[in-house]
Design an enzyme around this catalytic site. Sequence first.
Site, short mmCIF file in Angstrom:
data_model
loop_
_atom_site.label_atom_id
_atom_site.label_comp_id
_atom_site.label_asym_id
_atom_site.label_seq_id
_atom_site.Cartn_x
_atom_site.Cartn_y
_atom_site.Cartn_z
N CYS A 286 0.82 -1.22 0.00
CA CYS A 286 0.00 0.00 0.00
C CYS A 286 0.84 1.26 0.00
O CYS A 286 0.34 2.35 -0.29
CB CYS A 286 -0.94 -0.01 1.20
SG CYS A 286 -2.02 -1.43 1.18
N HIS B 100 -3.80 7.00 2.38
CA HIS B 100 -4.10 5.67 1.87
C HIS B 100 -5.51 5.29 2.34
O HIS B 100 -5.88 5.56 3.49
CB HIS B 100 -3.07 4.67 2.40
CG HIS B 100 -3.39 3.25 2.05
ND1 HIS B 100 -3.69 2.85 0.76
CD2 HIS B 100 -3.49 2.13 2.82
CE1 HIS B 100 -3.95 1.55 0.76
NE2 HIS B 100 -3.84 1.08 1.99
N ASN C 276 -10.11 -0.42 -0.85
CA ASN C 276 -8.66 -0.32 -0.76
C ASN C 276 -8.04 -0.92 -2.02
O ASN C 276 -8.02 -2.13 -2.19
CB ASN C 276 -8.22 -1.09 0.49
CG ASN C 276 -6.72 -1.08 0.70
OD1 ASN C 276 -5.96 -0.60 -0.15
ND2 ASN C 276 -6.28 -1.63 1.83
O1 UT7 Z 1 -4.11 -1.65 3.22
C1 UT7 Z 1 -3.10 -1.75 4.12
C2 UT7 Z 1 -3.20 -2.70 5.19
N1 UT7 Z 1 -4.51 -3.04 5.65
C3 UT7 Z 1 -5.17 -2.32 6.57
O2 UT7 Z 1 -4.79 -1.25 6.93
C4 UT7 Z 1 -6.40 -2.96 7.17
C5 UT7 Z 1 -6.41 -2.79 8.66
N2 UT7 Z 1 -7.46 -3.53 9.31
C6 UT7 Z 1 -8.78 -3.21 9.22
O3 UT7 Z 1 -9.16 -2.30 8.50
C7 UT7 Z 1 -9.75 -3.96 10.07
O4 UT7 Z 1 -9.04 -4.74 10.98
C8 UT7 Z 1 -10.74 -4.87 9.29
C9 UT7 Z 1 -11.71 -4.00 8.51
C10 UT7 Z 1 -9.99 -5.79 8.33
C11 UT7 Z 1 -11.54 -5.69 10.29
O5 UT7 Z 1 -12.21 -4.84 11.21
P1 UT7 Z 1 -12.06 -5.02 12.78
O6 UT7 Z 1 -12.87 -3.97 13.40
O7 UT7 Z 1 -10.60 -5.06 13.12
O8 UT7 Z 1 -12.75 -6.41 12.99
P2 UT7 Z 1 -12.21 -7.68 13.78
O9 UT7 Z 1 -11.37 -8.51 12.89
O10 UT7 Z 1 -11.65 -7.26 15.10
O11 UT7 Z 1 -13.57 -8.41 14.08
C12 UT7 Z 1 -14.56 -7.88 14.98
C13 UT7 Z 1 -15.80 -8.74 14.92
C14 UT7 Z 1 -15.51 -10.23 15.04
O12 UT7 Z 1 -16.60 -10.82 15.70
P3 UT7 Z 1 -16.54 -11.19 17.26
O13 UT7 Z 1 -15.37 -12.12 17.40
O14 UT7 Z 1 -16.34 -9.89 17.96
O15 UT7 Z 1 -17.87 -11.83 17.51
C15 UT7 Z 1 -15.48 -10.69 13.62
O16 UT7 Z 1 -15.77 -12.06 13.48
O17 UT7 Z 1 -16.43 -8.57 13.65
C16 UT7 Z 1 -16.55 -9.84 13.00
N3 UT7 Z 1 -16.36 -9.61 11.57
C17 UT7 Z 1 -17.38 -9.34 10.72
N4 UT7 Z 1 -18.70 -9.22 10.90
C18 UT7 Z 1 -19.45 -8.90 9.83
C19 UT7 Z 1 -15.19 -9.62 10.88
N5 UT7 Z 1 -15.44 -9.35 9.60
C20 UT7 Z 1 -16.78 -9.18 9.47
C21 UT7 Z 1 -17.60 -8.87 8.37
N6 UT7 Z 1 -18.93 -8.74 8.59
N7 UT7 Z 1 -17.12 -8.67 7.13
#
Ligand code: UT7
Length: 331
Positions: free
Chosen positions: A116, A256, A286
């Site tokens: 990125c 970004h 992204n």
């Molecule tokens: O581009 C350069 C590098 N990349 C980035 O900068 C990306 C950085 N990371 C992020 O943007 C975020 O971490 C994500 C968007 C990828 C994920 O969001 P998050 O708020 O960190 O979610 P999480 O992985 O902590 O998951 C939180 C909850 C989980 O459920 P529980 O365990 O709390 O019940 C996940 O299973 O959200 C759940 N979850 C979803 N629910 C609905 C994860 N993905 C989804 C989804 N839809 N797509």
Amino acid sequence: MSKITAAITAVGGYVPETKLTNFDLEKMVDTNDEWIRTRTGIEERRILREPGKGSSDMAVPAIQEILRKKNMDASEIECIICATVTPDMVFPATANIIADKIGAVNAFGYDMSAACSGFLFALTTGATYIESGRFKKVIVVGVDKMSAIIDYTDRTTCIIFGDGAGAVLLEPNTEGLGIQDSILRSDGSGAKYLHLKAGGSVKPASVETVLAKEHYAYQEGQAVFKFAVKGMADVSAELLERNHLTGDDIAWLVPHQANLRIIDATANRMGLPKEKVMINIQRYGNTTAGTLPLCLWDWEKQLKKGDNLVLAAFGGGFTWGATLLKWAYDG
Ligand code: UT7
């Protein structure tokens, strides 16, 4: 003789027509529009669907737009640096394929793999060619066909990525406009959080790697998020400080587009109101190396000669950085 700086003198962009909306994703994985919008800011992304098409097919129209705008022949281009993690092939470089497709017969070119941050790293490299006085027309293109390496059954990863390309032309400037300063950083210990497991020399492609889905991007989202928020904000603040600038001096932050929450944190840290932040994540998601030049493409008409812009990125590697530039023309 006045000092030569490297100025962006034209911008081009390309996004595929096919839209993949949050509602489309609801039918593919266990997710919903509300979750995606509130956790990332994304509403839809573009996907290059046509079989047999790759990153070069998006980079080519982006560069051709520049050639049209500048009334320039491709043979005038001296160098093409292509930032991408989704090259057409492992080798040769996609930059060479692009050069062939547009007729840049006098250009040398190569790819830059910095995920990125690829566009930012390539921009700095291209700028040094111009600043040296040796080159006068350098194309820097950031392009990724992320849909080629995304597992559309992995709901945490598939919702954030999209496909697209953006390009800029760098030319010498003697009025002090263009790239002023950059802080670029890498930390390979972050590789474990965001990588593609197979298809490289450590683990060449095999039936087993395909069955294990090891040719898709692997991301530990939460870990990457934590590093990204700190990395992008820290480096942007450091860049302002070392140039004796505050948020008031900055016309635009060009961040970004990985997650709206990361963008907000960076803007807050720099003391910038939302009106000064380029945000198009809701439309493209992204696009990895494509995000920064796609912002410049979308905002080109609003930019004014002399505007101070800060470009900031964070991505796989880890790689991150920020660049300060003075815009060189009225949009
Ligand atoms: O581009 C350069 C590098 N990349 C980035 O900068 C990306 C950085 N990371 C992020 O943007 C975020 O971490 C994500 C968007 C990828 C994920 O969001 P998050 O708020 O960190 O979610 P999480 O992985 O902590 O998951 C939180 C909850 C989980 O459920 P529980 O365990 O709390 O019940 C996940 O299973 O959200 C759940 N979850 C979803 N629910 C609905 C994860 N993905 C989804 C989804 N839809 N797509």
